[in-house]
Design a protein around this motif. Sequence first.
Motif, PDB file in Angstrom:
ATOM      1  N   ARG A 142      48.876  49.339  28.418  1.00 57.42           N
ATOM      2  CA  ARG A 142      48.767  50.808  28.497  1.00 57.42           C
ATOM      3  C   ARG A 142      48.383  51.237  29.910  1.00 57.42           C
ATOM      4  NH1 ARG A 142      46.508  50.238  23.225  1.00 57.42           N
ATOM      5  NH2 ARG A 142      44.391  50.234  24.060  1.00 57.42           N
ATOM      6  N   GLN A 143      47.507  50.460  30.544  1.00 58.60           N
ATOM      7  CA  GLN A 143      47.101  50.802  31.900  1.00 58.60           C
ATOM      8  C   GLN A 143      48.287  50.705  32.858  1.00 58.60           C
ATOM      9  OE1 GLN A 143      43.655  51.694  32.143  1.00 58.60           O
ATOM     10  NE2 GLN A 143      44.545  52.749  33.889  1.00 58.60           N
ATOM     11  N   ARG A 144      49.151  49.715  32.665  1.00 60.81           N
ATOM     12  CA  ARG A 144      50.353  49.590  33.498  1.00 60.81           C
ATOM     13  C   ARG A 144      51.276  50.783  33.290  1.00 60.81           C
ATOM     14  NH1 ARG A 144      52.649  43.429  33.103  1.00 60.81           N
ATOM     15  NH2 ARG A 144      50.671  42.357  32.832  1.00 60.81           N
ATOM     16  N   VAL A 145      51.406  51.235  32.041  1.00 59.14           N
ATOM     17  CA  VAL A 145      52.237  52.410  31.771  1.00 59.14           C
ATOM     18  C   VAL A 145      51.655  53.630  32.489  1.00 59.14           C
ATOM     19  CG1 VAL A 145      53.138  53.968  30.001  1.00 59.14           C
ATOM     20  CG2 VAL A 145      53.047  51.496  29.560  1.00 59.14           C
ATOM     21  N   GLY A 146      50.315  53.732  32.483  1.00 56.05           N
ATOM     22  CA  GLY A 146      49.672  54.840  33.180  1.00 56.05           C
ATOM     23  C   GLY A 146      49.992  54.847  34.668  1.00 56.05           C
ATOM     24  N   VAL A 147      49.996  53.665  35.284  1.00 51.49           N
ATOM     25  CA  VAL A 147      50.343  53.561  36.705  1.00 51.49           C
ATOM     26  C   VAL A 147      51.809  53.928  36.912  1.00 51.49           C
ATOM     27  CG1 VAL A 147      50.582  51.983  38.660  1.00 51.49           C
ATOM     28  CG2 VAL A 147      48.551  51.857  37.208  1.00 51.49           C
ATOM     29  N   LEU A 175      45.164  42.845  36.641  1.00 52.93           N
ATOM     30  CA  LEU A 175      45.708  44.160  36.976  1.00 52.93           C
ATOM     31  C   LEU A 175      45.447  44.517  38.445  1.00 52.93           C
ATOM     32  CD1 LEU A 175      44.763  46.260  33.802  1.00 52.93           C
ATOM     33  CD2 LEU A 175      47.049  45.585  34.528  1.00 52.93           C
ATOM     34  N   GLN A 176      44.274  44.148  38.942  1.00 53.02           N
ATOM     35  CA  GLN A 176      43.980  44.395  40.353  1.00 53.02           C
ATOM     36  C   GLN A 176      44.965  43.650  41.247  1.00 53.02           C
ATOM     37  OE1 GLN A 176      39.929  43.089  40.603  1.00 53.02           O
ATOM     38  NE2 GLN A 176      39.085  45.014  39.840  1.00 53.02           N
ATOM     39  N   SER A 177      45.236  42.390  40.906  1.00 54.16           N
ATOM     40  CA  SER A 177      46.190  41.602  41.693  1.00 54.16           C
ATOM     41  C   SER A 177      47.576  42.230  41.652  1.00 54.16           C
ATOM     42  CB  SER A 177      46.256  40.165  41.157  1.00 54.16           C
ATOM     43  OG  SER A 177      45.026  39.507  41.302  1.00 54.16           O
ATOM     44  N   GLU A 178      47.992  42.662  40.456  1.00 54.73           N
ATOM     45  CA  GLU A 178      49.310  43.274  40.315  1.00 54.73           C
ATOM     46  C   GLU A 178      49.383  44.595  41.081  1.00 54.73           C
ATOM     47  OE1 GLU A 178      49.653  43.512  36.106  1.00 54.73           O
ATOM     48  OE2 GLU A 178      50.275  41.419  35.870  1.00 54.73           O
ATOM     49  N   PHE A 179      48.280  45.347  41.067  1.00 55.36           N
ATOM     50  CA  PHE A 179      48.299  46.612  41.782  1.00 55.36           C
ATOM     51  C   PHE A 179      48.374  46.396  43.295  1.00 55.36           C
ATOM     52  CE2 PHE A 179      46.267  50.282  43.826  1.00 55.36           C
ATOM     53  CZ  PHE A 179      47.191  51.241  43.452  1.00 55.36           C
ATOM     54  N   LEU A 180      47.697  45.369  43.813  1.00 52.34           N
ATOM     55  CA  LEU A 180      47.795  45.070  45.241  1.00 52.34           C
ATOM     56  C   LEU A 180      49.230  44.735  45.634  1.00 52.34           C
ATOM     57  CD1 LEU A 180      44.576  42.964  45.965  1.00 52.34           C
ATOM     58  CD2 LEU A 180      45.151  45.213  46.888  1.00 52.34           C
ATOM     59  N   LYS A 181      49.907  43.957  44.799  1.00 50.82           N
ATOM     60  CA  LYS A 181      51.303  43.622  45.082  1.00 50.82           C
ATOM     61  C   LYS A 181      52.180  44.879  45.001  1.00 50.82           C
ATOM     62  CE  LYS A 181      51.431  40.195  42.062  1.00 50.82           C
ATOM     63  NZ  LYS A 181      51.970  39.058  41.262  1.00 50.82           N
ATOM     64  N   LEU A 182      51.909  45.731  44.012  1.00 52.59           N
ATOM     65  CA  LEU A 182      52.670  46.975  43.865  1.00 52.59           C
ATOM     66  C   LEU A 182      52.448  47.883  45.069  1.00 52.59           C
ATOM     67  CD1 LEU A 182      54.416  48.786  42.016  1.00 52.59           C
ATOM     68  CD2 LEU A 182      52.288  49.649  41.023  1.00 52.59           C
ATOM     69  N   GLN A 183      51.197  48.015  45.505  1.00 54.42           N
ATOM     70  CA  GLN A 183      50.897  48.863  46.657  1.00 54.42           C
ATOM     71  C   GLN A 183      51.566  48.338  47.924  1.00 54.42           C
ATOM     72  OE1 GLN A 183      49.913  51.680  47.294  1.00 54.42           O
ATOM     73  NE2 GLN A 183      48.901  51.778  49.290  1.00 54.42           N
ATOM     74  N   ALA A 184      51.680  47.024  48.056  1.00 56.57           N
ATOM     75  CA  ALA A 184      52.372  46.449  49.213  1.00 56.57           C
ATOM     76  C   ALA A 184      53.843  46.855  49.223  1.00 56.57           C
ATOM     77  CB  ALA A 184      52.245  44.929  49.200  1.00 56.57           C
ATOM     78  N   SER A 280      51.762  36.943  54.403  1.00 56.63           N
ATOM     79  CA  SER A 280      50.673  37.417  53.575  1.00 56.63           C
ATOM     80  C   SER A 280      49.989  36.251  52.894  1.00 56.63           C
ATOM     81  CB  SER A 280      51.204  38.396  52.517  1.00 56.63           C
ATOM     82  OG  SER A 280      52.151  37.767  51.716  1.00 56.63           O
ATOM     83  N   GLY A 281      48.899  36.587  52.173  1.00 54.52           N
ATOM     84  CA  GLY A 281      48.151  35.572  51.460  1.00 54.52           C
ATOM     85  C   GLY A 281      48.833  35.251  50.149  1.00 54.52           C
ATOM     86  N   PRO A 282      48.102  34.578  49.192  1.00 58.22           N
ATOM     87  CA  PRO A 282      48.678  34.175  47.931  1.00 58.22           C
ATOM     88  C   PRO A 282      49.263  35.352  47.162  1.00 58.22           C
ATOM     89  CG  PRO A 282      46.521  33.179  48.279  1.00 58.22           C
ATOM     90  CD  PRO A 282      46.725  34.176  49.371  1.00 58.22           C
ATOM     91  N   SER A 283      50.390  35.092  46.509  1.00 62.08           N
ATOM     92  CA  SER A 283      51.060  36.058  45.645  1.00 62.08           C
ATOM     93  C   SER A 283      51.357  37.375  46.328  1.00 62.08           C
ATOM     94  CB  SER A 283      50.222  36.300  44.385  1.00 62.08           C
ATOM     95  OG  SER A 283      50.141  35.119  43.631  1.00 62.08           O
ATOM     96  N   GLY A 284      51.566  37.331  47.649  1.00 55.42           N
ATOM     97  CA  GLY A 284      51.997  38.525  48.353  1.00 55.42           C
ATOM     98  C   GLY A 284      50.924  39.532  48.646  1.00 55.42           C
ATOM     99  N   THR A 285      49.629  39.187  48.463  1.00 54.40           N
ATOM    100  CA  THR A 285      48.575  40.130  48.788  1.00 54.40           C
ATOM    101  C   THR A 285      48.388  40.195  50.280  1.00 54.40           C
ATOM    102  OG1 THR A 285      46.843  38.463  48.732  1.00 54.40           O
ATOM    103  CG2 THR A 285      47.375  39.555  46.659  1.00 54.40           C
ATOM    104  N   ALA A 286      47.656  41.207  50.716  1.00 49.71           N
ATOM    105  CA  ALA A 286      47.330  41.305  52.133  1.00 49.71           C
ATOM    106  C   ALA A 286      46.453  40.138  52.528  1.00 49.71           C
ATOM    107  CB  ALA A 286      46.595  42.614  52.398  1.00 49.71           C
ATOM    108  N   PRO A 287      46.531  39.655  53.778  1.00 44.22           N
ATOM    109  CA  PRO A 287      45.730  38.528  54.219  1.00 44.22           C
ATOM    110  C   PRO A 287      44.251  38.759  53.948  1.00 44.22           C
ATOM    111  CG  PRO A 287      47.347  39.110  55.879  1.00 44.22           C
ATOM    112  CD  PRO A 287      47.410  40.168  54.824  1.00 44.22           C
ATOM    113  N   GLY A 288      43.614  37.721  53.413  1.00 44.13           N
ATOM    114  CA  GLY A 288      42.182  37.780  53.195  1.00 44.13           C
ATOM    115  C   GLY A 288      41.788  38.374  51.866  1.00 44.13           C
TER     116      GLY A 288
END
Length: 365
Positions: A142-147, A175-184, A280-288
């Motif tokens: 549901r939270q993903r649908v909200g985003v 969800l935080q990890s997925e949102f970081l990838k989405l924001q990238a 980038s770092g693991p799974s496409g997140t920003a470095p660090g």
Amino acid sequence: MIRFEQVTKRYADGTTAVDELSFEVAEGELVTLVGPSGCGKTTTMKMVNRLVEPTSGRILLGGEDIATVDPVRLRRTIGYVIQQVGLFPHRTVLDNTATVPALLGWKKARARERAAELLDLVGLDPGTYGHRYPEQLSGGQRQRVGVARALAADPPVLLMDEPFGAVDPVVRERLQSEFLKLQATVRKTVLLVTHDLEEAIRLGDRIAVYGQGRIEQFDTPTTVLGAPATPYVADFVGADRGLKRLAVTPVTEADLEEPAPGRASGSPGTATGTAPGTSSGPSGTAPGRSLGAATGKALGAATGEAPAVPLGASLKDALAVLLQHDAGRVAVHAPGEPGRVLGSLTTAGVHRALRRTAAAEVSSR
């Protein structure tokens, strides 16, 4: 993109929620507002879409004073994600996601096509989930649908009020990890309210640490943790702020020693999820930016004789892999090239990295 100019909100009973607040959020920047309950962070966010009207001062969005904009039109150009999601229970996931485009007058087919694209982007197959109703989804879904709904009309600004607070810790981290990838990928200008300092550190390009109605410090996560501006901020971030800094400090070549014996093995991306040629770092997140313990396990699991992490991974992930194996060091390879080891990182290297970054932050003040 978002600019506050001496903004004050004072209620009829004399309570001052925010007091002469001035700060700016750059286009494409993710800023987290963090502080104790009642400090004014949610009021700050709600003034951006005029759910709360300021008593004095100005708020500019893209250079335009929002006081001159019709509130309804303004809200339809700003994505809004809240803790309890607020999906319409009688509408399908696809129709929920298409809500704002429909309100903006998009043709139904185009709105549903856009909704399907967004569901796919947040990891929900529209063919599987589009016809379901909110009650048929988990809290994380549901939270993903909200985003997805907040992004449906491609708004330049996204407001998020405790967006991951209503789910359990494991789902929250994912969800935080997925949102970081989405924001990238989408690079929206984001204001995110949270009471969780670790979430603020992990997600924010910059952090606004609130006292009572005022921002005590507005800076990068590493600076807030390494050089608190006031005793209040030092107390708020805690005595363990050195440990918290591990999650936002990347591994650099300056931290490495001679290459460890053996070499990381596996095809590009197997151990880290990083696409070949990325930096980038693991799974496409920003470095660090740390992806947490689960990722730390994966990083060490798919290597050869030595556990390995990519250059640019967080010190937290590197230390997790190092402690999980009895090797005394972790190999560091080029991003997207697990077979090309650049050197190795030891616990002494982690300590040196923290001391170096702390000294750099102090000298830059």
